[in-house]
Design a protein around this motif. Structure first.
Motif, PDB file in Angstrom:
ATOM      1  N   VAL A 117     -15.644  22.298  40.759  1.00 58.79           N
ATOM      2  CA  VAL A 117     -14.604  21.947  40.088  1.00 58.79           C
ATOM      3  C   VAL A 117     -13.755  23.136  39.999  1.00 58.79           C
ATOM      4  O   VAL A 117     -13.914  24.382  39.336  1.00 58.79           O
ATOM      5  N   LEU A 160     -20.592   8.136  35.173  1.00 53.13           N
ATOM      6  CA  LEU A 160     -19.542   9.071  35.864  1.00 53.13           C
ATOM      7  C   LEU A 160     -19.633  10.234  35.080  1.00 53.13           C
ATOM      8  O   LEU A 160     -19.459  11.195  35.595  1.00 53.13           O
ATOM      9  N   PHE A 181     -13.969  14.537  29.822  1.00 54.63           N
ATOM     10  CA  PHE A 181     -14.938  14.683  31.056  1.00 54.63           C
ATOM     11  C   PHE A 181     -14.040  14.427  32.304  1.00 54.63           C
ATOM     12  O   PHE A 181     -14.435  14.956  33.449  1.00 54.63           O
ATOM     13  N   LEU A 182     -13.127  13.734  32.211  1.00 55.93           N
ATOM     14  CA  LEU A 182     -12.051  13.417  33.374  1.00 55.93           C
ATOM     15  C   LEU A 182     -10.872  14.316  33.401  1.00 55.93           C
ATOM     16  O   LEU A 182     -10.433  14.861  34.190  1.00 55.93           O
ATOM     17  N   ARG A 214     -22.941  18.106  38.050  1.00 52.58           N
ATOM     18  CA  ARG A 214     -22.387  18.669  39.084  1.00 52.58           C
ATOM     19  C   ARG A 214     -21.956  20.234  38.878  1.00 52.58           C
ATOM     20  O   ARG A 214     -21.706  20.471  37.791  1.00 52.58           O
ATOM     21  N   PRO A 273     -11.333  18.347  34.522  1.00 53.59           N
ATOM     22  CA  PRO A 273     -11.284  18.722  35.970  1.00 53.59           C
ATOM     23  C   PRO A 273     -10.255  18.136  36.509  1.00 53.59           C
ATOM     24  O   PRO A 273      -9.763  18.675  37.394  1.00 53.59           O
ATOM     25  N   THR A 297     -22.610  12.085  35.752  1.00 51.66           N
ATOM     26  CA  THR A 297     -22.748  12.607  37.129  1.00 51.66           C
ATOM     27  C   THR A 297     -21.827  13.916  37.062  1.00 51.66           C
ATOM     28  O   THR A 297     -21.943  14.897  37.904  1.00 51.66           O
ATOM     29  N   ARG A 298     -20.521  13.880  36.498  1.00 52.42           N
ATOM     30  CA  ARG A 298     -19.681  14.766  36.656  1.00 52.42           C
ATOM     31  C   ARG A 298     -20.477  16.128  35.813  1.00 52.42           C
ATOM     32  O   ARG A 298     -20.252  17.365  36.256  1.00 52.42           O
TER      33      ARG A 298
END
Length: 250
Positions: free
Chosen positions: A122, A110, A155-156, A117, A159, A113-114
Motif C-alpha cells: 500500500v 476483506l 481498513f478500507l 498484506r 489505504p 486479507t488487507r
C-alpha cells in the motif's frame, strides 16, 4: 456471564483493536453484538454505528490536535459517501438477516486479507495520483458499506486515502476518522427510529470501554510489533468470518 460484563469486555477489545491498528476494530463489534449480546443483525449494525461514531469522533479529536487531519480533502471524500450511507442504512433493515450476516462475513474476510498484506503493497502514488472521479467513487462505496453493515471502514479508508489521494500514512489515518465519522452519522440519520429500541444499558458501557480501550491500544502499539498485532487480528477476523458464513448458510 451477564450482558453488562460481556458488553464491557467486548467494548474493550474493539477499542483496543482500533487504538492499536488505526482501524478494523469495528468489524468485531457486529459479531460481538449478535453472538455475545443477542442483538438481531439489523439492530447490531445500528448499535455498531453508534459505537463507531463515538470512538471515531474521540480519536478524531486527538489526531486533529496533532495536525494529522486534512479537513478540506477529507470533507470532499466524505461528502461523496453521505447519500450512499443514508440509502444503504435505510435498506439494511429490509434485508433478510442471513444476507446481512453473509455480507458482513465477506467484509471481514476483506479486512483480514488487507491486514495480512505486507505494508509495502500500500503506497502513495505521488501528488499527481489524485483523481477526483476515482476519489468520489471510492468515497461513495465506503459510505454505502458504512450504512449497510455498520462498520467504519477504516481498513478500507486508510489505504484508499493513501493510494487515491496520495496522503502520507499519518494524515490518512487522521483524515479517515473524519470520513468514518461523517458516514456513520449519515447512516445513523436514516435509522433514527430504530435507535430508540436499542438496549442502551448494554450499548452505553460498550461505547465507554471502547473509548477507553482505544487509548490503551495506542500505548500497546508503541510497545508491540505492528505487523504481529495485525496478523493476530487478521487471523481472529478470518475465524469470525468463517463462523458467520456457516451460520448464514445453515
Amino acid at each position: 456471564m451477564s450482558a453488562l460484563i460481556l458488553a464491557l469486555i467486548a467494548g474493550a477489545v474493539v477499542g483496543l483493536a482500533l487504538g492499536a491498528l488505526g482501524g478494523g476494530g469495528s468489524v468485531l463489534a457486529v459479531p460481538a453484538l449478535i453472538y455475545l449480546l443477542g442483538f438481531t443483525p439489523a439492530a447490531a449494525t445500528t448499535a455498531s454505528l453508534l459505537i463507531v461514531t463515538a470512538t471515531s469522533l474521540t480519536a478524531l479529536f486527538g489526531h486533529a490536535r496533532s495536525g494529522h487531519v486534512r479537513w478540506r480533502a477529507g470533507a470532499l471524500f466524505a461528502a461523496a459517501g453521505i447519500l450512499p450511507a443514508v440509502a444503504a442504512g435505510a435498506a439494511a433493515s429490509r434485508l433478510p438477516q442471513p444476507v446481512l450476516i453473509a455480507a458482513f462475513a465477506v467484509v471481514a474476510v476483506l479486512a483480514a486479507t488487507r491486514m495480512l498484506r505486507p505494508a509495502g503493497t500500500v503506497s502513495g502514488g505521488g501528488a499527481g495520483a489524485v483523481r477526483p472521479g476515482k476519489a468520489a467513487g471510492t468515497g461513495a462505496g465506503l459510505g454505502a458499506l458504512t450504512g449497510l453493515l455498520g462498520v467504519g471502514g477504516g481498513f478500507l479508508a486508510v489505504p484508499a486515502l493513501v493510494t487515491v489521494l496520495a496522503f502520507e500514512m499519518q494524515a490518512a489515518i487522521g483524515t479517515s476518522l473524519l470520513v468514518i465519522s461523517v458516514n456513520s452519522l449519515a447512516a445513523l440519520a436514516s435509522r433514527g427510529a430504530t435507535t430508540a429500541d436499542l438496549d442502551w444499558a448494554v450499548i452505553a458501557p460498550f461505547i465507554g470501554t471502547a473509548i477507553l480501550g482505544a487509548w490503551d491500544g495506542k500505548r500497546l502499539a508503541a510497545r508491540a510489533s505492528g505487523p504481529l498485532l495485525q496478523r493476530i487480528f487478521a487471523v481472529t477476523l478470518l475465524a469470525v468470518a468463517a463462523f458467520m458464513l456457516i451460520d448464514a448458510l445453515t
